[in-house]
Design a protein around this motif. Structure first.
Motif, PDB file in Angstrom:
ATOM      1  N   VAL A 106       5.878   8.437  -7.538  1.00  0.00           N
ATOM      2  CA  VAL A 106       6.034   9.869  -7.772  1.00  0.00           C
ATOM      3  C   VAL A 106       4.718  10.610  -7.520  1.00  0.00           C
ATOM      4  O   VAL A 106       3.667  10.222  -8.032  1.00  0.00           O
ATOM      5  CB  VAL A 106       6.518  10.134  -9.210  1.00  0.00           C
ATOM      6  N   GLY A 107       4.827  11.658  -6.721  1.00  0.00           N
ATOM      7  CA  GLY A 107       3.662  12.470  -6.413  1.00  0.00           C
ATOM      8  C   GLY A 107       2.726  11.857  -5.391  1.00  0.00           C
ATOM      9  O   GLY A 107       1.700  12.462  -5.046  1.00  0.00           O
ATOM     10  N   GLN A 108       3.068  10.650  -4.887  1.00  0.00           N
ATOM     11  CA  GLN A 108       2.182   9.970  -3.934  1.00  0.00           C
ATOM     12  C   GLN A 108       2.890   9.628  -2.616  1.00  0.00           C
ATOM     13  O   GLN A 108       2.438  10.007  -1.547  1.00  0.00           O
ATOM     14  CB  GLN A 108       1.618   8.696  -4.560  1.00  0.00           C
ATOM     15  N   GLN A 151       0.851  -1.182   0.000  1.00  0.00           N
ATOM     16  CA  GLN A 151       0.000   0.000   0.000  1.00  0.00           C
ATOM     17  C   GLN A 151       0.895   1.243   0.000  1.00  0.00           C
ATOM     18  O   GLN A 151       1.925   1.270   0.666  1.00  0.00           O
ATOM     19  CB  GLN A 151      -0.894   0.053   1.243  1.00  0.00           C
ATOM     20  N   ILE A 152       0.474   2.250  -0.717  1.00  0.00           N
ATOM     21  CA  ILE A 152       1.248   3.482  -0.756  1.00  0.00           C
ATOM     22  C   ILE A 152       1.040   4.264   0.539  1.00  0.00           C
ATOM     23  O   ILE A 152      -0.091   4.472   0.974  1.00  0.00           O
ATOM     24  CB  ILE A 152       0.842   4.348  -1.962  1.00  0.00           C
ATOM     25  N   VAL A 153       2.158   4.650   1.154  1.00  0.00           N
ATOM     26  CA  VAL A 153       2.117   5.513   2.338  1.00  0.00           C
ATOM     27  C   VAL A 153       2.560   6.900   1.869  1.00  0.00           C
ATOM     28  O   VAL A 153       3.656   7.061   1.339  1.00  0.00           O
ATOM     29  CB  VAL A 153       3.046   5.002   3.454  1.00  0.00           C
ATOM     30  N   SER A 154       1.705   7.880   2.050  1.00  0.00           N
ATOM     31  CA  SER A 154       1.995   9.215   1.525  1.00  0.00           C
ATOM     32  C   SER A 154       3.158   9.866   2.256  1.00  0.00           C
ATOM     33  O   SER A 154       3.441   9.556   3.420  1.00  0.00           O
ATOM     34  CB  SER A 154       0.762  10.117   1.632  1.00  0.00           C
ATOM     35  N   ARG A 155       3.813  10.798   1.570  1.00  0.00           N
ATOM     36  CA  ARG A 155       4.902  11.546   2.190  1.00  0.00           C
ATOM     37  C   ARG A 155       4.382  12.321   3.397  1.00  0.00           C
ATOM     38  O   ARG A 155       5.052  12.393   4.431  1.00  0.00           O
ATOM     39  CB  ARG A 155       5.526  12.505   1.170  1.00  0.00           C
ATOM     40  N   GLU A 156       3.200  12.885   3.284  1.00  0.00           N
ATOM     41  CA  GLU A 156       2.630  13.658   4.384  1.00  0.00           C
ATOM     42  C   GLU A 156       2.413  12.789   5.620  1.00  0.00           C
ATOM     43  O   GLU A 156       2.681  13.208   6.749  1.00  0.00           O
ATOM     44  CB  GLU A 156       1.306  14.304   3.955  1.00  0.00           C
ATOM     45  N   GLU A 157       1.939  11.563   5.411  1.00  0.00           N
ATOM     46  CA  GLU A 157       1.704  10.657   6.535  1.00  0.00           C
ATOM     47  C   GLU A 157       3.015  10.248   7.195  1.00  0.00           C
ATOM     48  O   GLU A 157       3.108  10.169   8.418  1.00  0.00           O
ATOM     49  CB  GLU A 157       0.948   9.416   6.074  1.00  0.00           C
ATOM     50  N   LEU A 158       4.043   9.991   6.383  1.00  0.00           N
ATOM     51  CA  LEU A 158       5.347   9.632   6.935  1.00  0.00           C
ATOM     52  C   LEU A 158       5.921  10.784   7.750  1.00  0.00           C
ATOM     53  O   LEU A 158       6.437  10.586   8.856  1.00  0.00           O
ATOM     54  CB  LEU A 158       6.309   9.246   5.811  1.00  0.00           C
TER      55      LEU A 158
END
Length: 231
Positions: A217-219, A170-177
């Motif tokens: 990229v972008g996600q 699952q993609i973990v967003s940069r903001e969440e990290l």
């Protein structure tokens, strides 16, 4: 009471920071002999290190590199130098954060609190061991081990890896990290996250696992498993 080692040769600044951090119930130590930083670090055995770049004898990068050969203790750089390469260098050497002087004291306290909470509360709640691609991840020792060998990660790197593996495929967003790592994304740059993830991937490359942390990229980022369809 957490022990903080402030490696700063400006005595006026040292005394001011020490006084204010003591007011927050931290036990603050300094360096007496800047040619014996490692010896004094070992004697104090701090929970967190705050270090300037420009120091007598050797610079902060030198001492950060040496500390990392002995310990995974969290390290914050506190420096008047503002070149982007200084931040990148500090992160590549294993620092957890970088604060530019002059700084707002509340920002320093917020970063200290976030790092201490993440590092020292994290190990009490996380599972001690996890398996990923037949590699054993030890969250107490901050190591990843498989047949190719063992790599040792910093607190930030092991935390990022856990976040990604807990949600593998699952993609973990940069903001969440960023929010998970530093509690408040206003206090951290996007570039710092990039440096930490790249450093994690480079270490995992040593045991053949770096390719399984992918950038979307972008996600954000994703830790993949065998059944995940590649692009």
């Amino acid at each position: 009471m957490f022990k903080l080692l402030l490696i700063e040769d400006d005595r006026t600044l040292f005394n001011e920071v020490k006084e204010r951090l003591t007011g927050w119930s931290y036990d603050v130590y300094g360096i007496q002999d800047f040619s014996k930083v490692i010896q004094e670090f070992t004697a104090v055995d701090p929970d967190l290190v705050i270090i300037d770049i420009q120091l007598p004898k050797f610079d902060g990068f030198h001492w950060c590199r040496n500390i990392r050969t002995h310990s995974n203790v969290p390290i914050i750089f506190l420096s008047s130098r503002d070149h982007p390469t200084d931040m990148v260098m500090s992160m590549q050497l294993g620092a957890d954060d970088f604060i530019q002087k002059p700084f707002h004291f509340d920002v320093l306290v917020a970063k200290i609190q976030a790092i201490l909470r993440r590092v020292y509360n994290y190990n009490t709640t996380a599972n001690k061991l996890k398996t990923w691609y037949d590699a054993k991840i030890d969250f107490e020792k901050n190591t990843v081990t498989n047949e190719a060998g063992t790599v040792e990660l910093t607190k930030n790197e092991i935390f990022i890896l856990k976040l990604l593996i807990d949600r593998k495929n699952q993609i973990v967003s940069r903001e969440e990290l960023i929010t998970s790592l530093w509690d408040d994304e206003r206090f951290i740059s996007d570039n710092t996250l990039t440096v930490n993830v790249n450093r994690l991937r480079k270490k995992l490359d040593e045991i053949g696992l770096g390719c399984y942390i992918e950038t979307k990229v972008g996600q954000g980022y994703i830790a993949i498993e065998e059944d995940y369809p590649h692009d």
